[in-house]
Design a protein around this motif. Structure first.
Motif, PDB file in Angstrom:
ATOM      1  N   MET A  96       0.839  -1.166   0.000  1.00 36.20           N
ATOM      2  CA  MET A  96       0.000   0.000   0.000  1.00 36.20           C
ATOM      3  C   MET A  96       0.896   1.246   0.000  1.00 36.20           C
ATOM      4  O   MET A  96       1.812   1.361   0.805  1.00 36.20           O
ATOM      5  N   ALA A  97       0.659   2.186  -0.905  1.00 35.95           N
ATOM      6  CA  ALA A  97       1.467   3.396  -1.007  1.00 35.95           C
ATOM      7  C   ALA A  97       1.121   4.364   0.124  1.00 35.95           C
ATOM      8  O   ALA A  97      -0.043   4.511   0.484  1.00 35.95           O
ATOM      9  N   ARG A  98       2.159   4.992   0.651  1.00 34.11           N
ATOM     10  CA  ARG A  98       1.953   5.993   1.695  1.00 34.11           C
ATOM     11  C   ARG A  98       1.640   7.337   1.064  1.00 34.11           C
ATOM     12  O   ARG A  98       2.197   7.699   0.038  1.00 34.11           O
ATOM     13  N   LYS A  99       0.739   8.048   1.673  1.00 31.89           N
ATOM     14  CA  LYS A  99       0.405   9.389   1.207  1.00 31.89           C
ATOM     15  C   LYS A  99       1.531  10.340   1.607  1.00 31.89           C
ATOM     16  O   LYS A  99       1.994  10.320   2.752  1.00 31.89           O
ATOM     17  N   LYS A 100       1.987  11.151   0.646  1.00 29.55           N
ATOM     18  CA  LYS A 100       3.062  12.107   0.934  1.00 29.55           C
ATOM     19  C   LYS A 100       2.544  13.234   1.830  1.00 29.55           C
ATOM     20  O   LYS A 100       1.413  13.692   1.674  1.00 29.55           O
TER      21      LYS A 100
END
Length: 68
Positions: free
Chosen positions: A1-5
């Motif tokens: 799951m990609a982390r939100k910047k």
């Protein structure tokens, strides 16, 4: 799951520290209860300082803005 910047901010105007401002010694350890920002300030080629501030307060005062 990609982390939100995390958002990136920039100042909207010059921040001036008047000559003669009183400088106190900072505490050895600090904790912040709200998100805060930090700006590194260069005094000369061998010395730096920093300025920390509450993100929401700075946004409300119009001193910083979100970079889009």
């Amino acid at each position: 799951m990609a982390r939100k910047k995390a958002p990136v901010y920039r100042t909207t105007r010059d921040i001036v520290i008047p000559a003669g401002s009183v400088v106190g010694r900072a505490p050895h350890r600090t904790e912040y209860g709200t998100p805060h920002g930090d700006i590194v300030v260069g005094f000369d080629k061998n010395a730096i300082g920093d300025m920390r501030f509450d993100i929401e307060d700075a946004l409300n005062a119009g001193v910083i803005e979100v970079v889009k």
